[in-house]
Enzyme design. Structure first.
Site, mmCIF file in Angstrom:
data_model
loop_
_atom_site.group_PDB
_atom_site.id
_atom_site.type_symbol
_atom_site.label_atom_id
_atom_site.label_comp_id
_atom_site.label_asym_id
_atom_site.label_seq_id
_atom_site.Cartn_x
_atom_site.Cartn_y
_atom_site.Cartn_z
ATOM 1 C CG LEU A 1 -56.041 71.636 34.476
ATOM 2 C CD1 LEU A 1 -56.724 71.973 33.150
ATOM 3 C CD2 LEU A 1 -56.996 71.866 35.646
ATOM 4 C CB SER A 2 -51.794 66.141 34.365
ATOM 5 O OG SER A 2 -51.518 64.778 34.126
#
Length: 199
Positions: free
Chosen positions: A11-12
């Site tokens: 998700l980064s």
């Protein structure tokens, strides 16, 4: 030969902005990489971090500026508010773990493909078809998305515990086998310099 443990969440946006620079630095110095996706929300809660939704607006406004500048510096297109973010990072993480165990493809390309799908291509990386397309594009069997789910879950949990034990508190986070730690895509140049013996 040096080894790098790479802790990250799929998700980064900051892991996305690393592009393939980690892989380039590793190749330059003959270093190997182990990819260790983890549950970032659990990591935050156990290491004094705060989930983005709970952060003060000042922090979130600065984060948006950093992402915009980071995209320009890296030459990577990025959506500041992706359609499918946050989503469940576990399925893509399990697929990355399965691919690493299976071998035969390009791990750096796979990880970057998943991150790009989330941060720029407006795709839901929790969906099987998205994950399978990323696997196939990186030279892996797309069926890996359907296999090893139990082993993937166990490794995913183990990565979190190992990360906490080793001093990790965010994503992306790079740890060398001598214990040197580097946090953030903006520290890859420092990692490069350290491996060259200049730091």
């Amino acid at each position: 030969m040096a080894h790098i443990d790479y802790y990250f969440t799929t998700l980064s946006p900051f892991a996305y902005l690393a592009g393939m620079r980690l892989e380039e630095v590793a190749a330059k110095h003959g270093a190997s990489i182990t990819y260790k996706p983890l549950d970032i929300m659990a990591l935050f809660s156990r290491t004094g971090g705060t989930a983005p939704k709970d952060r003060h607006p000042n922090r979130m406004e600065y984060r948006m500026q950093e992402l915009q500048r980071g995209g320009k510096k890296a030459g990577l297109p990025i959506n500041l508010k992706p359609m499918f973010w946050p989503t469940n990072p576990a399925p893509s993480s399990y697929a990355i773990i399965a691919a690493q165990n299976a071998g035969g493809g390009d791990m750096g390309a796979l990880v970057h493909s998943v991150l790009r799908a989330c941060q720029y291509e407006e795709k839901d990386i929790a969906q099987d078809d998205v994950i399978k397309a990323c696997l196939e594009a990186a030279g892996f069997d797309p069926k890996l998305a359907d296999s090893g789910l139990l082993a993937g879950a166990e490794t995913y949990g183990r990565n979190l515990e190992e990360a906490i034990a080793n001093g990790v508190f965010g994503s992306p986070f790079y740890i060398l086998d001598d214990g040197q730690r580097f946090f953030g895509q903006d520290r890859i140049d420092d990692l490069d310099a350290y491996l060259a013996g200049d730091l």
